[in-house]
Design a protein around this motif. Structure first.
Motif, mmCIF file in Angstrom:
data_model
loop_
_atom_site.group_PDB
_atom_site.id
_atom_site.type_symbol
_atom_site.label_atom_id
_atom_site.label_comp_id
_atom_site.label_asym_id
_atom_site.label_seq_id
_atom_site.Cartn_x
_atom_site.Cartn_y
_atom_site.Cartn_z
ATOM 1 N N ASN A 84 10.546 -11.557 -9.511
ATOM 2 C CA ASN A 84 9.192 -11.272 -9.982
ATOM 3 C C ASN A 84 9.080 -11.596 -11.466
ATOM 4 O O ASN A 84 9.916 -11.201 -12.262
ATOM 5 N N SER A 85 8.018 -12.299 -11.827
ATOM 6 C CA SER A 85 7.837 -12.677 -13.229
ATOM 7 C C SER A 85 7.107 -11.597 -14.022
ATOM 8 O O SER A 85 7.135 -11.617 -15.244
ATOM 9 N N SER A 86 6.467 -10.652 -13.351
ATOM 10 C CA SER A 86 5.739 -9.596 -14.045
ATOM 11 C C SER A 86 6.325 -8.229 -13.686
ATOM 12 O O SER A 86 6.122 -7.725 -12.583
ATOM 13 N N LEU A 87 7.030 -7.642 -14.632
ATOM 14 C CA LEU A 87 7.619 -6.329 -14.389
ATOM 15 C C LEU A 87 6.551 -5.259 -14.224
ATOM 16 O O LEU A 87 6.716 -4.331 -13.441
ATOM 17 N N HIS A 88 5.458 -5.416 -14.950
ATOM 18 C CA HIS A 88 4.364 -4.450 -14.828
ATOM 19 C C HIS A 88 3.793 -4.471 -13.408
ATOM 20 O O HIS A 88 3.548 -3.419 -12.805
ATOM 21 N N ASP A 89 3.607 -5.650 -12.837
ATOM 22 C CA ASP A 89 3.132 -5.760 -11.457
ATOM 23 C C ASP A 89 4.133 -5.158 -10.479
ATOM 24 O O ASP A 89 3.756 -4.496 -9.516
ATOM 25 N N TRP A 90 5.413 -5.384 -10.734
ATOM 26 C CA TRP A 90 6.454 -4.830 -9.873
ATOM 27 C C TRP A 90 6.408 -3.305 -9.894
ATOM 28 O O TRP A 90 6.498 -2.660 -8.857
ATOM 29 N N LEU A 91 6.275 -2.729 -11.087
ATOM 30 C CA LEU A 91 6.167 -1.272 -11.196
ATOM 31 C C LEU A 91 4.974 -0.748 -10.405
ATOM 32 O O LEU A 91 5.084 0.247 -9.678
ATOM 33 N N ASN A 92 3.841 -1.401 -10.556
ATOM 34 C CA ASN A 92 2.637 -0.969 -9.832
ATOM 35 C C ASN A 92 2.812 -1.098 -8.326
ATOM 36 O O ASN A 92 2.404 -0.216 -7.571
ATOM 37 N N GLN A 93 3.415 -2.185 -7.898
ATOM 38 C CA GLN A 93 3.591 -2.431 -6.475
ATOM 39 C C GLN A 93 4.480 -1.371 -5.817
ATOM 40 O O GLN A 93 4.255 -0.984 -4.674
ATOM 41 N N TYR A 94 5.480 -0.893 -6.547
ATOM 42 C CA TYR A 94 6.452 0.021 -5.951
ATOM 43 C C TYR A 94 6.355 1.463 -6.459
ATOM 44 O O TYR A 94 7.234 2.270 -6.187
ATOM 45 N N SER A 95 5.279 1.793 -7.139
ATOM 46 C CA SER A 95 5.144 3.152 -7.664
ATOM 47 C C SER A 95 5.053 4.195 -6.547
ATOM 48 O O SER A 95 5.640 5.281 -6.653
ATOM 49 N N GLU A 96 4.358 3.884 -5.486
ATOM 50 C CA GLU A 96 4.234 4.839 -4.373
ATOM 51 C C GLU A 96 5.591 5.072 -3.706
ATOM 52 O O GLU A 96 5.945 6.217 -3.388
ATOM 53 N N LEU A 97 6.350 4.016 -3.506
ATOM 54 C CA LEU A 97 7.691 4.160 -2.938
ATOM 55 C C LEU A 97 8.558 5.006 -3.865
ATOM 56 O O LEU A 97 9.231 5.942 -3.421
ATOM 57 N N TYR A 98 8.511 4.713 -5.154
ATOM 58 C CA TYR A 98 9.285 5.476 -6.138
ATOM 59 C C TYR A 98 8.919 6.958 -6.077
ATOM 60 O O TYR A 98 9.799 7.820 -6.030
ATOM 61 N N ASN A 99 7.631 7.254 -6.064
ATOM 62 C CA ASN A 99 7.192 8.652 -6.042
ATOM 63 C C ASN A 99 7.627 9.367 -4.767
ATOM 64 O O ASN A 99 7.884 10.567 -4.786
ATOM 65 N N SER A 100 7.727 8.633 -3.667
ATOM 66 C CA SER A 100 8.138 9.255 -2.409
ATOM 67 C C SER A 100 9.642 9.517 -2.362
ATOM 68 O O SER A 100 10.112 10.255 -1.495
ATOM 69 N N LEU A 101 10.383 8.926 -3.296
ATOM 70 C CA LEU A 101 11.850 9.019 -3.268
ATOM 71 C C LEU A 101 12.437 9.867 -4.385
ATOM 72 O O LEU A 101 13.650 9.986 -4.482
ATOM 73 N N THR A 102 11.589 10.415 -5.230
ATOM 74 C CA THR A 102 12.116 11.147 -6.372
ATOM 75 C C THR A 102 11.717 12.611 -6.336
ATOM 76 O O THR A 102 10.650 12.977 -5.862
ATOM 77 N N ILE A 103 12.615 13.402 -6.858
ATOM 78 C CA ILE A 103 12.375 14.817 -7.077
ATOM 79 C C ILE A 103 12.233 14.954 -8.586
ATOM 80 O O ILE A 103 13.070 14.440 -9.342
ATOM 81 N N LYS A 104 11.181 15.624 -9.036
ATOM 82 C CA LYS A 104 10.898 15.688 -10.473
ATOM 83 C C LYS A 104 10.885 17.138 -10.950
ATOM 84 O O LYS A 104 9.831 17.741 -11.103
ATOM 85 N N PRO A 105 12.076 17.687 -11.216
ATOM 86 C CA PRO A 105 12.128 19.054 -11.737
ATOM 87 C C PRO A 105 11.537 19.105 -13.150
ATOM 88 O O PRO A 105 11.762 18.191 -13.951
#
Length: 79
Positions: A24-45
């Protein structure tokens, strides 16, 4: 058994996300694309860094761990 299937699916999605990061040439786009997956996989104490939810019983899902670490690293560059 459904939980293990969910983890396997998410582990495969993480593998795909890691592969796409490398092309991917745009890291910002990559972050946006996978933010939902990231949020579903993290615990945020509160007051602590996010933790990857990558264990189910004795099973460890390495792609989930790697994806969460990569996402945190890339995201820190934009903050």
């Amino acid at each position: 058994m459904q939980n293990k299937i969910d983890y396997l699916i998410k582990d495969n999605l993480c593998k795909k996300a890691i592969e796409e990061y490398n092309t991917n040439s745009s890291l910002h786009d990559w972050l946006n694309q996978y933010s939902e997956l990231y949020n579903s996989l993290t615990i945020k104490p509160e007051g602590l860094p996010p933790i990857a939810s990558s264990h189910l019983g004795d099973d460890i899902f390495e792609n989930i761990q790697q994806f969460v670490e990569l996402y945190n690293l890339v995201n820190s560059e934009f903050q």
